[in-house]
Design an enzyme around this catalytic site. Structure first.
Site, PDB file in Angstrom:
ATOM      1  N   LYS A 112      41.413  44.980  36.110  1.00 23.43           N
ATOM      2  CA  LYS A 112      40.343  45.637  36.352  1.00 23.43           C
ATOM      3  C   LYS A 112      39.930  46.530  37.680  1.00 23.43           C
ATOM      4  CE  LYS A 112      37.943  41.752  36.364  1.00 23.43           C
ATOM      5  NZ  LYS A 112      39.083  40.876  36.255  1.00 23.43           N
ATOM      6  N   ARG A 166      29.503  37.991  35.311  1.00 23.74           N
ATOM      7  CA  ARG A 166      30.681  36.961  35.083  1.00 23.74           C
ATOM      8  C   ARG A 166      30.273  35.948  34.377  1.00 23.74           C
ATOM      9  NH1 ARG A 166      34.768  38.590  39.018  1.00 23.74           N
ATOM     10  NH2 ARG A 166      35.968  36.681  39.059  1.00 23.74           N
ATOM     11  N   ARG A 219      51.055  38.873  42.965  1.00 23.34           N
ATOM     12  CA  ARG A 219      50.275  39.951  43.347  1.00 23.34           C
ATOM     13  C   ARG A 219      50.339  39.939  44.977  1.00 23.34           C
ATOM     14  NH1 ARG A 219      44.377  41.009  41.651  1.00 23.34           N
ATOM     15  NH2 ARG A 219      43.873  39.052  42.090  1.00 23.34           N
TER      16      ARG A 219
END
Ligand code: AMP
Length: 214
Positions: free
Chosen positions: A13, A88, A127
């Site tokens: 995203k 969310r 990441r």
């Protein structure tokens, strides 16, 4: 154009929002980034949010909804915006509808990026993020030219606390339980567009641009 990017942590995203933001010249509003800035600067909001974020659970709605409403009121959102990481849950989505209605605005598309769980875990655990400019790398899939340093600004790369394995599992659980119901919520409103998030970054951007018809 007012967009929401929906998808589990690690779906891409943030990467896609940044690219779409540059392409359409509308701001990316990442609630995770804004909250992390507040934690870094030790603001009252950051102090309240930190513990929830460290545990991989959602920060209370009233804090996040107020933060997003204020951000949407800024001038740079007048021609459009990309929401990344918000809403969310259903409560946040309803609060967003209310905020937008007050300004006679509405969401145009909700882009749902789908990626398999195993792949999400691989992406999140590898990441690394630049402390200075926020650019994202991956130890295997997208390593920097010099280990530990950002290619664009030479800032130090770090692993987000919530990208550690035990927190990843919790974040994915929270996503399934609280965020996934938004797919139905936005399908009912005719706004949901599904995208397969398994391909390369540019391919996925093209898919998104294709479904939003620009
Ligand atoms: P993200 O960078 O989007 O993965 O968000 C990191 C963390 O920030 C999440 O695990 C939550 O603790 C918090 N967070 C981000 N966006 C929201 C939101 N819309 N509502 C509640 N908490 C959020």
């Amino acid at each position: 154009m007012n967009l929401i990017l929906l998808g589990p942590p690690g779906a891409g995203k943030g990467t896609q929002s940044k690219l779409l933001s540059e392409r359409f010249n509308i701001p990316q509003i990442s609630t995770g980034d804004i909250l992390r800035e507040n934690v870094r600067d030790n603001t009252p909001l950051g102090q309240k949010a930190k513990d929830y974020m460290d545990r991989g659970v959602l920060v209370p709605d009233e804090l996040v909804v107020k933060m997003v409403s204020e951000r949407l009121n800024e001038n740079d959102c007048s021609l459009g915006f990309i929401l990344d990481g918000f809403p969310r849950n259903i409560e946040q989505a309803m609060a967003l509808e209310e905020t937008l209605e007050q300004d006679a605005k509405r969401i145009d598309h909700v882009i749902g990026i789908e990626v398999e769980t195993e792949e999400l875990i691989k992406r999140l655990s590898g990441r690394r993020v630049c402390k200075r400019c926020g650019a994202a790398y991956h130890v295997t899939f997208n390593p920097p030219s010099k280990e530990g340093l950002c290619d664009s600004c030479s800032g130090e790369l770090y692993q987000r606390d919530d990208d550690k394995e035990e927190t990843i599992v919790e974040r994915l659980r929270v996503y399934d339980e609280q965020t996934l119901p938004l797919v139905e919520f936005y399908k009912e409103r005719g706004l949901f567009r599904k995208i397969d998030g398994a391909g390369g970054v540019e391919d996925i951007t093209s898919l998104i641009v294709g479904v939003i018809g620009k």
